[in-house]
Design a protein around this motif. Sequence first.
Motif, mmCIF file in Angstrom:
data_model
loop_
_atom_site.group_PDB
_atom_site.id
_atom_site.type_symbol
_atom_site.label_atom_id
_atom_site.label_comp_id
_atom_site.label_asym_id
_atom_site.label_seq_id
_atom_site.Cartn_x
_atom_site.Cartn_y
_atom_site.Cartn_z
ATOM 1 N N LYS A 145 11.553 -30.941 -16.080
ATOM 2 C CA LYS A 145 10.108 -30.831 -15.947
ATOM 3 C C LYS A 145 9.772 -29.928 -14.765
ATOM 4 O O LYS A 145 10.573 -29.792 -13.832
ATOM 5 N N PRO A 146 8.610 -29.279 -14.796
ATOM 6 C CA PRO A 146 8.229 -28.397 -13.686
ATOM 7 C C PRO A 146 8.140 -29.153 -12.368
ATOM 8 O O PRO A 146 7.846 -30.354 -12.334
ATOM 9 N N LEU A 147 8.393 -28.422 -11.286
ATOM 10 C CA LEU A 147 8.259 -28.945 -9.932
ATOM 11 C C LEU A 147 6.949 -28.426 -9.350
ATOM 12 O O LEU A 147 6.728 -27.214 -9.297
ATOM 13 N N MET A 148 6.074 -29.340 -8.925
ATOM 14 C CA MET A 148 4.777 -28.970 -8.370
ATOM 15 C C MET A 148 4.817 -29.136 -6.846
ATOM 16 O O MET A 148 5.015 -30.240 -6.338
ATOM 17 N N ILE A 149 4.632 -28.024 -6.143
ATOM 18 C CA ILE A 149 4.864 -27.986 -4.701
ATOM 19 C C ILE A 149 3.577 -28.014 -3.901
ATOM 20 O O ILE A 149 2.612 -27.297 -4.193
ATOM 21 N N HIS A 150 3.605 -28.835 -2.835
ATOM 22 C CA HIS A 150 2.606 -28.821 -1.768
ATOM 23 C C HIS A 150 3.238 -28.110 -0.581
ATOM 24 O O HIS A 150 4.302 -28.509 -0.118
ATOM 25 N N ASN A 151 2.591 -27.068 -0.107
ATOM 26 C CA ASN A 151 3.116 -26.283 1.009
ATOM 27 C C ASN A 151 2.025 -26.105 2.050
ATOM 28 O O ASN A 151 0.970 -25.529 1.771
ATOM 29 N N ARG A 152 2.289 -26.603 3.252
ATOM 30 C CA ARG A 152 1.357 -26.344 4.350
ATOM 31 C C ARG A 152 2.154 -25.908 5.578
ATOM 32 O O ARG A 152 2.911 -26.687 6.146
ATOM 33 N N GLU A 153 2.006 -24.639 5.897
ATOM 34 C CA GLU A 153 2.627 -24.048 7.086
ATOM 35 C C GLU A 153 4.144 -24.182 7.069
ATOM 36 O O GLU A 153 4.777 -24.362 8.108
ATOM 37 N N ALA A 154 4.733 -24.062 5.883
ATOM 38 C CA ALA A 154 6.189 -24.250 5.762
ATOM 39 C C ALA A 154 6.823 -23.214 4.833
ATOM 40 O O ALA A 154 7.849 -23.490 4.204
ATOM 41 N N ASP A 155 6.253 -22.020 4.776
ATOM 42 C CA ASP A 155 6.700 -21.014 3.816
ATOM 43 C C ASP A 155 8.217 -20.807 3.845
ATOM 44 O O ASP A 155 8.893 -20.919 2.817
ATOM 45 N N HIS A 156 8.739 -20.472 4.993
ATOM 46 C CA HIS A 156 10.161 -20.104 5.098
ATOM 47 C C HIS A 156 11.065 -21.251 4.677
ATOM 48 O O HIS A 156 11.998 -21.069 3.873
ATOM 49 N N ASP A 157 10.801 -22.441 5.207
ATOM 50 C CA ASP A 157 11.686 -23.568 4.915
ATOM 51 C C ASP A 157 11.604 -23.997 3.455
ATOM 52 O O ASP A 157 12.611 -24.410 2.862
ATOM 53 N N LEU A 158 10.412 -23.910 2.866
ATOM 54 C CA LEU A 158 10.282 -24.246 1.449
ATOM 55 C C LEU A 158 11.162 -23.350 0.588
ATOM 56 O O LEU A 158 11.911 -23.824 -0.275
ATOM 57 N N LEU A 159 11.066 -22.054 0.806
ATOM 58 C CA LEU A 159 11.878 -21.128 0.020
ATOM 59 C C LEU A 159 13.361 -21.344 0.281
ATOM 60 O O LEU A 159 14.184 -21.249 -0.636
ATOM 61 N N ALA A 160 13.702 -21.677 1.532
ATOM 62 C CA ALA A 160 15.107 -21.897 1.873
ATOM 63 C C ALA A 160 15.658 -23.132 1.170
ATOM 64 O O ALA A 160 16.792 -23.110 0.657
ATOM 65 N N VAL A 161 14.885 -24.214 1.123
ATOM 66 C CA VAL A 161 15.344 -25.428 0.447
ATOM 67 C C VAL A 161 15.469 -25.183 -1.054
ATOM 68 O O VAL A 161 16.451 -25.621 -1.689
ATOM 69 N N LEU A 162 14.512 -24.501 -1.637
ATOM 70 C CA LEU A 162 14.598 -24.184 -3.065
ATOM 71 C C LEU A 162 15.843 -23.357 -3.368
ATOM 72 O O LEU A 162 16.534 -23.587 -4.367
ATOM 73 N N LEU A 163 16.141 -22.398 -2.505
ATOM 74 C CA LEU A 163 17.331 -21.564 -2.696
ATOM 75 C C LEU A 163 18.597 -22.398 -2.538
ATOM 76 O O LEU A 163 19.541 -22.273 -3.325
ATOM 77 N N ASP A 164 18.609 -23.263 -1.549
ATOM 78 C CA ASP A 164 19.788 -24.080 -1.271
ATOM 79 C C ASP A 164 20.059 -25.077 -2.389
ATOM 80 O O ASP A 164 21.211 -25.269 -2.808
ATOM 81 N N GLU A 165 18.997 -25.715 -2.882
ATOM 82 C CA GLU A 165 19.153 -26.733 -3.928
ATOM 83 C C GLU A 165 19.314 -26.122 -5.314
ATOM 84 O O GLU A 165 19.904 -26.733 -6.204
ATOM 85 N N GLY A 166 18.748 -24.931 -5.485
ATOM 86 C CA GLY A 166 18.645 -24.350 -6.815
ATOM 87 C C GLY A 166 17.360 -24.820 -7.449
ATOM 88 O O GLY A 166 17.209 -26.009 -7.758
ATOM 89 N N ALA A 167 16.413 -23.925 -7.619
ATOM 90 C CA ALA A 167 15.089 -24.305 -8.108
ATOM 91 C C ALA A 167 15.131 -24.714 -9.573
ATOM 92 O O ALA A 167 15.954 -24.210 -10.345
ATOM 93 N N PRO A 168 14.255 -25.631 -9.981
ATOM 94 C CA PRO A 168 14.108 -25.927 -11.410
ATOM 95 C C PRO A 168 13.650 -24.680 -12.167
ATOM 96 O O PRO A 168 13.241 -23.680 -11.559
ATOM 97 N N ASP A 169 13.676 -24.752 -13.476
ATOM 98 C CA ASP A 169 13.273 -23.602 -14.292
ATOM 99 C C ASP A 169 11.833 -23.187 -14.007
ATOM 100 O O ASP A 169 11.507 -22.001 -14.056
ATOM 101 N N THR A 170 10.971 -24.170 -13.735
ATOM 102 C CA THR A 170 9.564 -23.875 -13.464
ATOM 103 C C THR A 170 9.161 -24.479 -12.130
ATOM 104 O O THR A 170 9.319 -25.687 -11.920
ATOM 105 N N VAL A 171 8.636 -23.638 -11.256
ATOM 106 C CA VAL A 171 8.139 -24.071 -9.951
ATOM 107 C C VAL A 171 6.687 -23.627 -9.819
ATOM 108 O O VAL A 171 6.373 -22.455 -10.032
ATOM 109 N N ILE A 172 5.822 -24.574 -9.491
ATOM 110 C CA ILE A 172 4.393 -24.301 -9.357
ATOM 111 C C ILE A 172 3.978 -24.565 -7.917
ATOM 112 O O ILE A 172 4.165 -25.672 -7.407
#
Length: 276
Positions: A145-172
């Motif tokens: 199922k898609p992953l729905m993201i809340h991001n507040r002042e965390a741009d770099h770390d969010l992308l880093a965690v997604l890269l590290d974990e491997g993002a789901p097919d759909t990220v919103i």
Amino acid sequence: MPKDRPAPDAPAPLVPLVDAHTHLDACGATDAAGVAAALDRAEAVGVSRVVTVADDLDAARFAVEAAHWDTRVWAAVAIHPTRANVLTDEVKAEIESLARDRRVVAVGETGLDYYWPGKLDGCATVEEQVDGFRWHIDLAKRLHKPLMIHNREADHDLLAVLLDEGAPDTVIFHCFSSGPEMAEACVEAGYVLSFSGTVSFRNAHELREAAQLVPDGQFLFETDAPFLTPHPFRGAPNEPYCLPYTARAFAGITGRDPEAAAASATATAERVYRLT
């Protein structure tokens, strides 16, 4: 919930829209009759379906119930990053059970919020948020199922965690609020950016610049109601029926025809959420 201004007037209808992220319970629609009334108001201006989103366990239970009360409602369930410190094994088990419901179209809202730690009593630490985010990523992948993201002042770390974990097919990225650099990174990664009333705010210069970089097929419209009411109604209570204001603002900023922008966002919502 904003209360210091009267509710906005109903906008002129647009091509059938999907409110990609709202909180019906926080809007006061807490029973079947209230949900139906809110959806009737929305449908009158072309907002034919909504995704009501959870930020805690009670809201997750409600979201699934509401999605079964009314076929115009779908659900997303997760624990908000600022509450990630409640993610015990028992809470995880219930969230996973709820997320498996056929009316749940996304795991969310989850992610990282670096604004509130140290300001809000009981707020999850950054470390707790990262752990919770990783668990929700895994859940979304296991359930497809898609992953729905809340991001507040965390741009770099969010992308880093997604890269590290491997993002789901759909990220919103719900309520996308970053600048053009983040928008470019998300678009390149194939992520979907959901725009709320903030894109209509005249002082949101970087966000409005970012909106111009997002192609068809990668943007959604949302209210995040009862919050983030679009211009010129800031401070008034928001509701799904207000979505056409945001769609028209986005269209004006990006040089699109409003009907075409609405049709594109709706097609994307139907695809990523697999709405039927």
